[in-house]
Write an enzyme that holds these catalytic residues in place. Structure first.
Site, mmCIF file in Angstrom:
data_model
loop_
_atom_site.group_PDB
_atom_site.id
_atom_site.type_symbol
_atom_site.label_atom_id
_atom_site.label_comp_id
_atom_site.label_asym_id
_atom_site.label_seq_id
_atom_site.Cartn_x
_atom_site.Cartn_y
_atom_site.Cartn_z
ATOM 1 N N ASP A 80 -3.990 -8.317 -3.940
ATOM 2 C CA ASP A 80 -4.207 -9.324 -2.900
ATOM 3 C C ASP A 80 -4.342 -10.718 -3.490
ATOM 4 O OD1 ASP A 80 -4.080 -8.121 -0.356
ATOM 5 O OD2 ASP A 80 -5.885 -6.990 -0.834
ATOM 6 N N GLU B 294 -10.379 -11.299 -4.420
ATOM 7 C CA GLU B 294 -8.986 -11.099 -4.003
ATOM 8 C C GLU B 294 -8.394 -12.345 -3.367
ATOM 9 O OE1 GLU B 294 -8.295 -6.926 -2.676
ATOM 10 O OE2 GLU B 294 -10.126 -7.258 -1.538
ATOM 11 N N HIS C 195 0.830 -1.211 0.000
ATOM 12 C CA HIS C 195 0.000 0.000 0.000
ATOM 13 C C HIS C 195 0.858 1.251 0.000
ATOM 14 C CE1 HIS C 195 -3.355 -2.715 1.078
ATOM 15 N NE2 HIS C 195 -3.904 -1.951 0.161
HETATM 16 C C1 PEP Z 1 -6.041 -5.237 -4.638
HETATM 17 O O1 PEP Z 1 -5.850 -5.978 -3.681
HETATM 18 O O2 PEP Z 1 -5.664 -5.474 -5.794
HETATM 19 C C2 PEP Z 1 -6.767 -3.965 -4.446
HETATM 20 C C3 PEP Z 1 -7.134 -3.225 -5.461
HETATM 21 O O3 PEP Z 1 -6.986 -3.549 -3.162
HETATM 22 P P1 PEP Z 1 -5.812 -2.988 -2.226
HETATM 23 O O4 PEP Z 1 -4.591 -2.811 -3.080
HETATM 24 O O5 PEP Z 1 -6.287 -1.720 -1.637
HETATM 25 O O6 PEP Z 1 -5.685 -4.083 -1.224
HETATM 26 MG MG MG Z 2 -6.951 -5.621 -1.857
#
Ligand code: PEP
Ligand code: MG
Length: 577
Positions: free
Chosen positions: A462, A438, A194
């Site tokens: 994820d 995910e 993130h």
């Molecule tokens: C992901 O997991 O691809 C997603 C878009 O959510 P985040 O990156 O916020 O976990």
């Molecule tokens: Mg995600």
């Protein structure tokens, strides 16, 4: 000065040239500069304004508490903070230091905090001694305010500053949205952590996983950050500098040219229409999405409204944020993901609830956390539903693993609707509800999910993490984080193929959607809706415009069956040739 290069992983492209500013683990290191005598009154005023702003913040928190949005036990803690803030040792003493030492407000405040902390350390009573932490928190709160609004001297210095940190949390990075750093380097971090995602949203070149940049680089050294080529050059000589300045210009010209595609529909050569939408973290990201021609917001990571603050956002505050985005998109879809807190996105107030789990990525995160905290969840659902009256809002549920979670969430949404009906508050009764795919279990359950949901969105960040059991934020295993792993491609093919067969809208909103190398593969797998960081929208659109889907199919069909990773890569190269 010795010139050398450091290699890492470029998570945001472009070239920046500037001076290093080393930052400590979590907070910005405080700059120290001399303020000319005639600017002293303005500097004192800047400090007073920051204190007043924090006073208002604390008042707002009190209000949130009385409206029931913040648990009552925080009352005592707010009172202590209020007292500390208004004590002359914190609110007045720094003004004297500014005048006497002719220094900037941040420096004066940090000096005074040092004095206070020392005094607290000498207190015998353990309860009182522990109040040291409160003093530091209040001081940092004022510091953050000051740093959000730098004085003239610092602002100029900042323009060409490159941040160098060992590691930063997503909350730290989002804080930098208010600064004007030219680029960003960290020792740690994976491509889809993130932290990297938020760094990308700062829209400056960023290189993570440099291993020891923080140790090797000294404050003030000249740096070139080339995000696209994953490299940082420290103390470049004149020839190298000139070459990079030229490259910087070329990139800028190419960027300007791409802007012409802003209003052009994303249509392949053989007439397939593709929806390109934006991922945003905060309402402030909207202008960038619009500038890059986003057809909607495919992912609003609402949990960022919860970070970098003391209290939780009230229903009203959330409603205003969601409404702003809904109205700003003028009828285009706005997909608000209910908050995905836990794992690497923690909120101080929630820490007690989410704990430091033994295995946070597998712990109480996303929809699990929402369902475990129905009051918080209901507040958010009501806010989103209320905003649905002002635009085309859709609700997206993160990290669904089972039908039971979908049923419970749908029941919560029904409950939120019922409470709004009772109050006569307007909302869109047909608001679409979608789920994020995910987890491998979700891919394998997709037909059942499709029957209960209006749309799906694949979170590849994820999905890769959970398929390969590789923690996306752990740099030590980042070499194992492989979007092109045959198992990942098979899961994507299965998810997109099943949803298309069942005529359920499906998107990809993970980082993969914005990666040029993956555009054709995803098109070939049948994907027609991509959501990505706004800065990728136009390059991906250009690739869509240059693609004939039919011609891709023989290669993509082979890719769905291939088990040999090297073969898969060579087929991908063939698609992109
Ligand atoms: C992901 O997991 O691809 C997603 C878009 O959510 P985040 O990156 O916020 O976990
Ligand atoms: Mg995600």
């Amino acid at each position: 000065m010795v010139s050398f290069a450091l290699h890492g992983v470029g998570v945001s492209g472009g070239i920046a040239i500037g001076r290093a500013q080393l930052v400590s683990h979590a907070t910005l290191e405080v700059a120290h500069y001399v303020v000319p005598p005639r600017q002293i009154p303005a500097e004192v005023e800047r400090f007073s304004t920051a204190v007043k702003e924090v006073q208002r913040e604390l008042e707002a928190l009190h209000l949130a508490m009385t409206s029931g949005d913040v648990p009552g036990e925080f009352g005592a803690f707010l009172d202590v903070h209020w007292m500390i803030l208004n004590d002359p040792t914190l609110s007045d003493a720094p003004k004297k230091i500014i005048a006497e030492q002719r220094c900037n407000a941040e420096w004066a405040l940090t000096q005074q905090m040092g004095v206070l902390v020392e005094q607290f350390d000498q207190i015998e009573d353990p309860y009182l001694r522990e109040r040291k932490a409160d003093v530091v928190q209040v001081g940092e709160r004022v510091l953050k305010r000051l740093m959000g609004k730098r004085g003239a001297t610092a602002a100029n210095a900042e323009e060409q500053t490159i941040l160098v940190a060992h590691d930063l949390s997503p909350a730290d990075v989002i804080q930098f949205k208010h600064h004007h750093f030219a680029a960003f380097l960290t020792d740690l971090g994976g491509v889809t952590s993130h932290t990297a995602i938020v760094a990308r949203s700062l829209n400056v070149p960023a290189v993570v996983a440099t291993h020891n940049a923080r140790q090797m680089i000294r404050d003030g050294e000249m740096l070139i950050v080339d995000g696209g080529n994953h490299v940082v050059i420290v103390n470049p000589d004149r020839a190298v500098l000139a070459e990079y300045r030229l490259k910087q210009n070329e990139l800028e010209i190419a960027r300007q040219k791409l802007k012409r595609l802003r209003t052009k529909p994303a249509e392949t050569i053989d007439g397939e229409l593709v929806e390109l939408e934006a991922n945003i973290e905060l309402p402030d990201d909207l202008p960038q999405a619009l500038e890059n021609g986003a057809m909607g917001v495919g992912l609003f990571r609402s949990e960022f409204l919860f970070l970098n603050r003391d209290g939780l956002p009230s229903e009203e505050e959330q409603f205003e944020a969601y409404r702003k985005v809904a109205e700003g998109m003028e009828g285009k879809p706005v997909t608000i993901r209910t908050f995905d807190l836990g794992a690497d996105k923690q909120h101080e107030l929630l820490e007690g609830l989410t704990r430091v789990a033994p295995n946070p990525a597998l712990g109480l995160r996303a929809v699990r956390f929402c369902l475990a905290e129905p009051k918080l969840f209901l507040t958010q659902l009501r806010a989103i539903l209320r905003a649905s009256h002002y635009g085309k809002v859709r609700i997206l549920i993160p990290m669904i693993a089972s039908l039971g979670e979908i049923d419970q969430t749908l029941a919560m949404i029904e409950h939120a609707k019922e409470s709004l009906r009772e109050q006569g508050a307007p909302f869109d009764p047909g608001v679409a509800i979608g789920g994020m795919i995910e987890i491998p279990a979700a891919v394998l359950s997709i037909s059942a999910f499709v029957r209960k949901l209006d749309f799906l969105s694949i979170g590849t960040n994820d999905l890769i993490q959970y398929t390969l059991a590789v923690d996306r934020s752990d740099e030590t295993v980042s070499h194992l984080y492989d979007p092109m792993h045959p198992a990942v491609i098979k899961l994507l093919a299965l998810a997109i193929g099943s949803a298309n067969r069942m005529k359920s809208p499906i998107a990809v909103c993970g980082e993969m959607a914005g990666e040029l190398a993956m555009t054709r593969l995803l098109l070939g797998l049948g994907l027609r809706n991509f959501s990505m960081h706004p800065s990728h929208l136009l390059t991906v659109k250009q690739r869509v415009l240059q693609t004939e889907v039919k011609a891709l199919m023989p290669v993509v069909d082979r890719m769905k069956r291939v088990d040999d990773p090297a073969k898969l890569i060579s087929l991908l190269d063939r698609l992109n040739a």
